[in-house]
Design a protein around this motif. Structure first.
Motif, PDB file in Angstrom:
ATOM      1  N   SER A  78     -20.789  26.582  -9.274  1.00  0.00           N
ATOM      2  CA  SER A  78     -20.641  28.041  -9.147  1.00  0.00           C
ATOM      3  C   SER A  78     -19.160  28.432  -9.012  1.00  0.00           C
ATOM      4  N   ILE A  79     -18.418  27.738  -8.145  1.00  0.00           N
ATOM      5  CA  ILE A  79     -16.996  28.064  -7.943  1.00  0.00           C
ATOM      6  C   ILE A  79     -16.187  27.729  -9.202  1.00  0.00           C
ATOM      7  N   THR A  80     -16.497  26.600  -9.830  1.00  0.00           N
ATOM      8  CA  THR A  80     -15.765  26.181 -11.032  1.00  0.00           C
ATOM      9  C   THR A  80     -15.971  27.180 -12.178  1.00  0.00           C
ATOM     10  N   VAL A  81     -17.218  27.586 -12.365  1.00  0.00           N
ATOM     11  CA  VAL A  81     -17.524  28.545 -13.441  1.00  0.00           C
ATOM     12  C   VAL A  81     -16.808  29.882 -13.172  1.00  0.00           C
ATOM     13  N   ASP A  82     -16.804  30.316 -11.899  1.00  0.00           N
ATOM     14  CA  ASP A  82     -16.084  31.550 -11.536  1.00  0.00           C
ATOM     15  C   ASP A  82     -14.603  31.433 -11.868  1.00  0.00           C
ATOM     16  N   THR A  83     -14.000  30.288 -11.522  1.00  0.00           N
ATOM     17  CA  THR A  83     -12.574  30.059 -11.785  1.00  0.00           C
ATOM     18  C   THR A  83     -12.294  30.124 -13.289  1.00  0.00           C
ATOM     19  N   GLU A  84     -13.151  29.494 -14.069  1.00  0.00           N
ATOM     20  CA  GLU A  84     -12.975  29.487 -15.525  1.00  0.00           C
ATOM     21  C   GLU A  84     -13.080  30.896 -16.099  1.00  0.00           C
ATOM     22  N   ARG A  85     -14.050  31.658 -15.591  1.00  0.00           N
ATOM     23  CA  ARG A  85     -14.235  33.042 -16.080  1.00  0.00           C
ATOM     24  C   ARG A  85     -13.013  33.886 -15.748  1.00  0.00           C
ATOM     25  N   LYS A  86     -12.485  33.703 -14.525  1.00  0.00           N
ATOM     26  CA  LYS A  86     -11.290  34.465 -14.118  1.00  0.00           C
ATOM     27  C   LYS A  86     -10.124  34.141 -15.040  1.00  0.00           C
ATOM     28  N   LYS A  87      -9.978  32.845 -15.366  1.00  0.00           N
ATOM     29  CA  LYS A  87      -8.879  32.408 -16.244  1.00  0.00           C
ATOM     30  C   LYS A  87      -8.996  33.046 -17.627  1.00  0.00           C
ATOM     31  N   LYS A  88     -10.219  33.077 -18.144  1.00  0.00           N
ATOM     32  CA  LYS A  88     -10.461  33.663 -19.473  1.00  0.00           C
ATOM     33  C   LYS A  88     -10.170  35.163 -19.457  1.00  0.00           C
ATOM     34  N   ARG A  89     -10.584  35.843 -18.345  1.00  0.00           N
ATOM     35  CA  ARG A  89     -10.338  37.284 -18.220  1.00  0.00           C
ATOM     36  C   ARG A  89      -8.846  37.555 -18.191  1.00  0.00           C
ATOM     37  N   LYS A  90      -8.105  36.701 -17.454  1.00  0.00           N
ATOM     38  CA  LYS A  90      -6.660  36.836 -17.313  1.00  0.00           C
ATOM     39  C   LYS A  90      -5.982  36.694 -18.678  1.00  0.00           C
ATOM     40  N   LYS A  91      -6.482  35.734 -19.472  1.00  0.00           N
ATOM     41  CA  LYS A  91      -5.923  35.511 -20.814  1.00  0.00           C
ATOM     42  C   LYS A  91      -6.126  36.746 -21.672  1.00  0.00           C
ATOM     43  N   ARG A  92      -7.332  37.344 -21.579  1.00  0.00           N
ATOM     44  CA  ARG A  92      -7.650  38.526 -22.375  1.00  0.00           C
ATOM     45  C   ARG A  92      -6.752  39.688 -21.983  1.00  0.00           C
ATOM     46  N   ALA A  96      -3.301  42.482 -23.552  1.00  0.00           N
ATOM     47  CA  ALA A  96      -3.159  43.933 -23.378  1.00  0.00           C
ATOM     48  C   ALA A  96      -1.884  44.267 -22.628  1.00  0.00           C
ATOM     49  N   GLU A  97      -1.562  43.429 -21.622  1.00  0.00           N
ATOM     50  CA  GLU A  97      -0.367  43.674 -20.804  1.00  0.00           C
ATOM     51  C   GLU A  97       0.912  43.576 -21.637  1.00  0.00           C
ATOM     52  N   SER A  98       0.880  42.729 -22.680  1.00  0.00           N
ATOM     53  CA  SER A  98       2.074  42.560 -23.512  1.00  0.00           C
ATOM     54  C   SER A  98       2.456  43.874 -24.201  1.00  0.00           C
ATOM     55  N   PHE A  99       1.486  44.789 -24.401  1.00  0.00           N
ATOM     56  CA  PHE A  99       1.765  46.091 -25.009  1.00  0.00           C
ATOM     57  C   PHE A  99       2.562  46.987 -24.063  1.00  0.00           C
ATOM     58  N   PHE A 100       2.366  46.765 -22.738  1.00  0.00           N
ATOM     59  CA  PHE A 100       3.039  47.595 -21.743  1.00  0.00           C
ATOM     60  C   PHE A 100       4.340  46.967 -21.247  1.00  0.00           C
ATOM     61  N   GLY A 101       4.831  46.024 -21.981  1.00  0.00           N
ATOM     62  CA  GLY A 101       6.156  45.466 -21.697  1.00  0.00           C
ATOM     63  C   GLY A 101       6.192  44.353 -20.687  1.00  0.00           C
ATOM     64  N   LYS A 102       5.020  43.989 -20.124  1.00  0.00           N
ATOM     65  CA  LYS A 102       5.006  42.914 -19.139  1.00  0.00           C
ATOM     66  C   LYS A 102       5.216  41.586 -19.872  1.00  0.00           C
ATOM     67  N   GLU A 103       6.114  40.789 -19.331  1.00  0.00           N
ATOM     68  CA  GLU A 103       6.445  39.543 -20.013  1.00  0.00           C
ATOM     69  C   GLU A 103       5.267  38.584 -20.028  1.00  0.00           C
ATOM     70  N   GLU A 104       4.956  38.112 -21.190  1.00  0.00           N
ATOM     71  CA  GLU A 104       3.820  37.210 -21.329  1.00  0.00           C
ATOM     72  C   GLU A 104       4.210  35.789 -20.933  1.00  0.00           C
TER      73      GLU A 104
END
Lengths: 189, 112
Positions: A78-92, A96-104
């Motif tokens: 359960s914790i591992t799957v949550d961590t993986e999902r968070k990582k994937k969300r962060k990547k996505r 979007a953040e790169s459009f607002f000038g945040k350094e990738e």
């Protein structure tokens, strides 16, 4: 009273040595499960700590209906799957953040080498782990529990809270998909 | 050996590469780090007052309690206002219609 129930009772009574005993007994199992899914040593270490903290906080709810190892597997997954999902969300969101000038942040895919694999098999195992990452979540978990944790289908069904037939079906699909990914991988290199 | 059968062989080798793998072991002093995290969480519970308040169950419970108190207060205040208003206005109406009004004029101009 089973050994695990006795240990749980001792922890509930505030016996620190019993908790340390549980950690020593199951830390390899938890860490190996986590590292096989996240394929990153630092993340697996954090997850292992989270699992035992969660175990300590929720052991009051353990009724002894399943084995202690099954319960720990469930928390770990359960914790591992949550961590993986968070990582994937962060990547996505990073896109979007790169459009607002945040350094990738530059993320380079590093080939994962499982520490328990024999040296002569490291290269082909790295390809296998790469292919495992492409599998759907359930297939990846079932395959990992069987291949790397040595669990039989019945135990996997208990851990994943599903039926034996469902596990068999997951394993067949996982093997077919892995073979496909690996063939395509070796064709392209 | 043609290319396709070589690829199949490599794929099969990779599929079996995880067989008999040993378990990976975590870095040392895991129990020390876990115990330190548990103690830290326990201390935070007693030292940080917001730790208790920020718990979802406590926050939602407090919100429901506050809303209930406010609604009760509003309803009670409303009924009290009606009662008070009725109580205050009744003698006024009576005074307006009475023939026995005592005013300064009545006192000054007493009829013989």
């Amino acid at each position: 009273m089973s050994q695990s129930e006795a240990l749980i009772n001792r922890i509930k009574q505030g016996d620190k040595t019993a908790f340390t005993a549980v950690m020593e007994l199951y830390q390899d199992m938890v860490y190996n499960t986590a590292i096989s899914i996240v394929q990153n040593a630092a993340d697996a270490d954090d997850i292992t700590q989270d699992v035992f903290v969660k175990f300590y906080q929720t052991m009051g709810t353990f009724k002894g209906a399943c084995k202690l190892s099954t319960w720990l597997y469930r928390i770990t997954i359960s914790i591992t799957v949550d961590t993986e999902r968070k990582k994937k969300r962060k990547k996505r969101f990073a896109f979007a953040e790169s459009f607002f000038g945040k350094e990738e942040e530059q993320v380079t895919a590093v080939e994962f080498n499982h520490p328990g694999i024999a040296l002569e098999k490291k290269e082909s195992a790295a390809a296998l782990f790469k292919a495992m990452k492409q599998l759907p979540e359930n297939q990846q978990i079932a395959f990992m529990l069987h291949k790397l944790e040595g669990q039989n289908y019945q135990e996997i069904a208990e851990i994943m809270n599903t039926t034996l037939t469902a596990v068999e079906s997951l394993m067949v699909r996982a093997k077919v998909n892995l073979k496909k990914y690996l063939q395509s991988y070796y064709t392209n290199i | 050996m043609d290319k396709q059968s070589h690829i199949n062989q490599l794929a099969d080798e990779a599929m079996g590469s995880a067989d008999n793998a040993k378990r990976a072991t975590p870095p040392p002093y895991l129990s020390t780090r876990v115990n330190s995290r548990i103690n830290k969480a326990a201390n935070a519970y007693f030292t940080n007052p917001f730790y208790f308040i920020s718990k979802p169950a406590v926050a939602i419970g407090a919100l429901i309690f506050l809303i209930t108190i406010n609604i009760t207060a509003l309803l009670l205040n409303k009924s009290y206002t009606i009662v008070a208003h009725t109580a205050q206005s009744a003698p006024d109406i009576a005074d307006e219609n009475t023939d026995n009004l005592t005013s300064i004029y009545d006192i000054v101009n007493i009829e013989p």
